[in-house]
Design a protein around this motif. Structure first.
Motif, mmCIF file in Angstrom:
data_model
loop_
_atom_site.group_PDB
_atom_site.id
_atom_site.type_symbol
_atom_site.label_atom_id
_atom_site.label_comp_id
_atom_site.label_asym_id
_atom_site.label_seq_id
_atom_site.Cartn_x
_atom_site.Cartn_y
_atom_site.Cartn_z
ATOM 1 N N VAL A 1 0.838 -1.204 0.000
ATOM 2 C CA VAL A 1 0.000 0.000 0.000
ATOM 3 C C VAL A 1 0.873 1.256 0.000
ATOM 4 O O VAL A 1 0.614 2.207 -0.747
ATOM 5 C CB VAL A 1 -0.948 -0.005 1.221
ATOM 6 C CG1 VAL A 1 -1.638 1.336 1.364
ATOM 7 C CG2 VAL A 1 -1.984 -1.100 1.083
ATOM 8 N N VAL A 2 1.913 1.267 0.834
ATOM 9 C CA VAL A 2 2.825 2.418 0.869
ATOM 10 C C VAL A 2 3.499 2.590 -0.487
ATOM 11 O O VAL A 2 3.632 3.712 -0.992
ATOM 12 C CB VAL A 2 3.874 2.253 1.996
ATOM 13 C CG1 VAL A 2 4.933 3.349 1.901
ATOM 14 C CG2 VAL A 2 3.201 2.302 3.364
ATOM 15 N N ASN A 3 3.913 1.470 -1.103
ATOM 16 C CA ASN A 3 4.526 1.539 -2.430
ATOM 17 C C ASN A 3 3.577 2.189 -3.438
ATOM 18 O O ASN A 3 3.999 2.993 -4.279
ATOM 19 C CB ASN A 3 4.903 0.142 -2.920
ATOM 20 C CG ASN A 3 6.099 -0.424 -2.170
ATOM 21 O OD1 ASN A 3 6.874 0.318 -1.576
ATOM 22 N ND2 ASN A 3 6.256 -1.738 -2.183
ATOM 23 N N GLN A 4 2.290 1.819 -3.339
ATOM 24 C CA GLN A 4 1.303 2.379 -4.257
ATOM 25 C C GLN A 4 1.139 3.884 -4.046
ATOM 26 O O GLN A 4 1.083 4.660 -5.004
ATOM 27 C CB GLN A 4 -0.045 1.673 -4.062
ATOM 28 C CG GLN A 4 -1.149 2.162 -5.004
ATOM 29 C CD GLN A 4 -0.793 1.924 -6.460
ATOM 30 O OE1 GLN A 4 -0.411 0.821 -6.842
ATOM 31 N NE2 GLN A 4 -0.916 2.956 -7.290
ATOM 32 N N PHE A 5 1.102 4.298 -2.788
ATOM 33 C CA PHE A 5 0.962 5.727 -2.495
ATOM 34 C C PHE A 5 2.174 6.513 -3.002
ATOM 35 O O PHE A 5 2.030 7.616 -3.550
ATOM 36 C CB PHE A 5 0.785 5.961 -0.988
ATOM 37 C CG PHE A 5 -0.545 5.509 -0.450
ATOM 38 C CD1 PHE A 5 -1.692 5.629 -1.204
ATOM 39 C CD2 PHE A 5 -0.650 4.968 0.831
ATOM 40 C CE1 PHE A 5 -2.929 5.226 -0.700
ATOM 41 C CE2 PHE A 5 -1.875 4.568 1.343
ATOM 42 C CZ PHE A 5 -3.011 4.688 0.571
ATOM 43 N N VAL A 6 3.375 5.967 -2.799
ATOM 44 C CA VAL A 6 4.595 6.640 -3.262
ATOM 45 C C VAL A 6 4.569 6.775 -4.783
ATOM 46 O O VAL A 6 4.906 7.822 -5.342
ATOM 47 C CB VAL A 6 5.853 5.871 -2.803
ATOM 48 C CG1 VAL A 6 7.107 6.489 -3.428
ATOM 49 C CG2 VAL A 6 5.961 5.886 -1.279
ATOM 50 N N LYS A 7 4.134 5.705 -5.447
ATOM 51 C CA LYS A 7 4.044 5.723 -6.908
ATOM 52 C C LYS A 7 3.029 6.774 -7.372
ATOM 53 O O LYS A 7 3.247 7.489 -8.351
ATOM 54 C CB LYS A 7 3.643 4.336 -7.407
ATOM 55 C CG LYS A 7 3.823 4.123 -8.908
ATOM 56 C CD LYS A 7 3.422 2.702 -9.315
ATOM 57 C CE LYS A 7 4.311 1.675 -8.644
ATOM 58 N NZ LYS A 7 3.953 0.292 -9.073
ATOM 59 N N ASP A 8 1.924 6.878 -6.624
ATOM 60 C CA ASP A 8 0.863 7.824 -7.006
ATOM 61 C C ASP A 8 1.310 9.279 -6.893
ATOM 62 O O ASP A 8 0.916 10.118 -7.700
ATOM 63 C CB ASP A 8 -0.385 7.604 -6.146
ATOM 64 C CG ASP A 8 -1.151 6.346 -6.544
ATOM 65 O OD1 ASP A 8 -0.938 5.866 -7.672
ATOM 66 O OD2 ASP A 8 -1.949 5.860 -5.726
ATOM 67 N N ILE A 9 2.122 9.597 -5.877
ATOM 68 C CA ILE A 9 2.529 11.000 -5.739
ATOM 69 C C ILE A 9 3.591 11.368 -6.773
ATOM 70 O O ILE A 9 3.805 12.551 -7.064
ATOM 71 C CB ILE A 9 3.025 11.341 -4.314
ATOM 72 C CG1 ILE A 9 4.365 10.678 -3.999
ATOM 73 C CG2 ILE A 9 1.972 11.021 -3.276
ATOM 74 C CD1 ILE A 9 5.008 11.184 -2.716
ATOM 75 N N GLN A 10 4.260 10.351 -7.333
ATOM 76 C CA GLN A 10 5.298 10.615 -8.336
ATOM 77 C C GLN A 10 4.762 10.600 -9.766
ATOM 78 O O GLN A 10 5.393 11.152 -10.668
ATOM 79 C CB GLN A 10 6.426 9.582 -8.207
ATOM 80 C CG GLN A 10 7.210 9.700 -6.909
ATOM 81 C CD GLN A 10 8.218 8.588 -6.749
ATOM 82 O OE1 GLN A 10 7.914 7.421 -6.995
ATOM 83 N NE2 GLN A 10 9.436 8.938 -6.348
ATOM 84 N N SER A 11 3.601 9.972 -9.962
ATOM 85 C CA SER A 11 3.064 9.812 -11.311
ATOM 86 C C SER A 11 2.386 11.092 -11.801
ATOM 87 O O SER A 11 1.639 11.737 -11.065
ATOM 88 C CB SER A 11 2.064 8.656 -11.341
ATOM 89 O OG SER A 11 1.400 8.610 -12.577
ATOM 90 N N ALA A 12 2.643 11.413 -13.062
ATOM 91 C CA ALA A 12 1.995 12.586 -13.667
ATOM 92 C C ALA A 12 0.605 12.244 -14.172
ATOM 93 O O ALA A 12 -0.160 13.128 -14.546
ATOM 94 C CB ALA A 12 2.858 13.104 -14.822
#
Length: 605
Positions: free
Chosen positions: A189-200
């Motif tokens: 879940v944390v990995n997904q959140f980190v990916k979401d804040i970096q994705s354009a």
């Protein structure tokens, strides 16, 4: 209603089965006090006698609970959620069967922008119990999906679900509670959140929610294993969305609290190196201090950094931006609570600064050291608060204003700090209620001239202090001197008139005899307000303001008339007769009196 919470554990076997349906029926009654008592009783019964209760007993109660879980009454919702938590611990099977009806109500409450305090805490406890229970359909992925699906998709089920931005904070706390309970699922879940804040490619709502969730999780769990997480959050400071920038500031502060040694030096360095992001970064620092100052272990962890934080804050206390100075003040105040013996005298030393900005910053900082419950700082504060409040005589207008705001906070939250200082402060306080012509100027705006009163904010602060003193220090006031300044306020600006009308209502019940002696003087400014006409070409807002001003004035008139023997005042009787000649005022006055009557007869139990 009897609460069976006796430690004697009296045998209630003979009455339990018969009692539960009766108690369940009480939850349908339209009596709030009965519902509250019933929920408390049911919770005690389930906790202490749960093993003696049948599935049928519990199911009958659970059928009545979902309608009680709503934003319309958070206290009843809190008790309902606490009851569900108790049932989930002892009667898992029955709870599993009831989840189809209870979970929609729970999710509806979580999405409410009003959810907070005890109701929010009860929600987090219940979700934790459900995810740990092993019930079918209550695994981490199931509950997580229920929480986040309205955010990650535009539709939820077959209908559009609109989530208020404030509710994102509650949902993020719920996700963090689940993540804390399920270490095996947390990493993905944390990995997904980190990916979401970096994705354009992700939408602003998803990025906003991901930042809030990372902050809530990072507060409790060290996220330093995610390399460059702090840098990724910092990049969100460049977003055009103010909400995302604020969420990024929140997230950075929270994850820094989760690993002070790594993230706090990074944060302090960024504050110094990035003047354009200073305001947001200082908010992050405020989150760090707030998190750590709340516990003894947090205080000890923060202690090695106090010196460097203190120095950095004072390097920004003279900022020309008022917003920045306010954040610095809050940080200074909360940091002072950590080590008052050492830091409070240092705050006091800055009262001698040549900079008015610095003086206003430290006086405002004191406001954040005052709370309505006992604090270790209270004894030190009592001995020196007079020095801070004497800045009500400062030559700078803004310093005097913030001194009054701090005084008001002390009078409201901890009046014992200022009661013995009133003889010194009241003359200056009253002095600040006067209109000063030298502070009134005209500003040309195109073909129009606009009047600006630079003294208005300080007068409002002074009248707000007076209103607070009525509740907390009435016995220390010379009521006739107090009234003479209230009379001046009745002729002042709209905002001040509204305050003084409220004061008249309070004074009519607190000091009726004093009011009765001055009633003839009070009538004239009230009459002037009710007779004021708005220009025909004025904007709609002006008509609405005048309408509310008249209603407030009439509430004050109603309060004056409620004083025994007020009818003996010829001027007041004449004024009342004059009001009755206006259909508009009569309609307003009748409505106000009806509202007052219904409030008096309302059952507040």
């Amino acid at each position: 209603m009897f609460y069976f919470s006796s430690p004697l554990r009296i045998d209630l076997t003979t009455i339990l089965s018969d009692s539960m349906p009766i108690l369940a029926s009480f939850l349908r009654k339209n009596q709030r006090a009965l519902k509250l008592s019933t929920l408390t009783t049911l919770n005690v019964l389930v906790t202490n006698y749960g093993n003696l209760l049948t599935q049928e007993n519990i199911a009958g109660v659970l059928t009545e609970v979902p309608p009680l879980i709503s934003e319309s009454d958070l206290h009843i919702s809190q008790l309902s959620l606490t009851l569900l938590t108790s049932v989930a611990k002892i009667h898992k099977d029955t709870m599993a069967q009831a989840c189809s009806s209870t979970l929609p109500a729970i999710m509806g409450l979580i999405r409410s922008p009003l959810l907070q305090g005890g109701a929010l805490s009860a929600t987090l406890t219940l979700l934790t119990e459900l995810v740990l229970s092993g019930m079918k359909g209550m695994a981490f992925k199931d509950l997580f999906q229920m929480l986040v699906s309205p955010i990650y998709s535009s539709t939820h089920g077959n209908q559009q679900v609109v989530i208020h931005k404030q509710a994102y904070h509650s949902i993020a706390k719920c996700v963090a509670a689940l993540a804390m309970s399920c270490p095996a699922d947390r990493q993905s879940v944390v990995n997904q959140f980190v990916k979401d804040i970096q994705s354009a490619k992700v939408s602003d709502p998803v990025r906003l929610f991901s930042l809030l969730s990372l902050g809530e999780i990072g507060r409790h769990i060290d996220l330093s294993s995610h390399k460059d997480l702090a840098v990724a959050i910092l990049e969100c400071f460049s977003s055009p969305s103010e909400e995302i920038k604020s969420a990024a500031s929140f997230a950075l502060g929270k994850i820094a609290a989760g690993n002070l040694n790594l993230y706090l030096p990074f944060l302090l360095k960024e504050i110094q190196a990035n003047p354009k992001r200073q305001y947001l970064l200082l908010h992050s620092l405020k989150e760090v201090i707030s998190c750590e100052a709340g516990s003894s272990t947090g205080v000890e962890a923060l202690r090695p950094f106090i010196g460097s934080i203190w120095t950095l804050l004072f390097s920004h206390c003279e900022s020309t931006e008022e917003g920045t100075r306010n954040v610095v003040s809050e940080c200074l105040g909360k940091l002072t609570l950590v080590d008052p013996v050492r830091l409070l005298p240092q705050l006091k030393d800055y009262l001698n600064s040549d900079s008015a900005f610095a003086r206003s910053t430290v006086v405002t900082a004191v406001k954040f050291t005052i709370s309505d419950h006992p604090q270790p700082i209270d004894s030190q504060l009592r001995s020196c608060i007079g020095d801070f409040l004497r800045t009500v005589q400062d030559p700078d207008l803004n310093v005097r204003r913030v001194a009054l705001v701090t005084f008001n906070s002390a009078a409201h939250n901890k009046p014992s700090l200022i009661r013995d200082l009133l003889d010194q402060i009241l003359p200056q306080l009253y002095n600040e209620t006067k209109i000063r012509k030298e502070l009134i100027r005209e500003v040309e705006m195109g073909p129009f001239k606009h009047t600006v009163d630079d003294g208005l904010d300080i007068r409002k602060a002074a009248f707000e202090c007076m209103y607070t003193l009525l509740d907390t220090c009435l016995d220390r006031l010379d009521i006739f001197e107090f009234l003479s300044h209230v009379e001046d306020g009745l002729k002042d600006h709209y905002d001040i008139k509204m305050l003084t009308f409220l004061m008249l209502v309070r004074l009519s019940s607190l000091c009726p005899n004093a009011i009765l002696q001055r009633v003839d003087i009070l009538v004239e400014p009230l009459r002037a307000t009710l007779q004021t006409k708005v220009k025909a070409n004025s904007v709609k807002q002006e008509f609405e303001k005048q309408d509310e001003l008249k209603r407030s004035a009439l509430r004050a008139v109603a309060a004056l008339l409620s004083i025994p023997d007020s009818d003996k005042s010829p001027l007041l009787s004449e004024f009342l007769a004059q009001i009755k000649t206006s259909a508009e005022l009569v309609s307003m006055f009748d409505s106000i009196q009806r509202d007052a009557g219904s409030a008096d007869s309302m059952d507040t139990s």
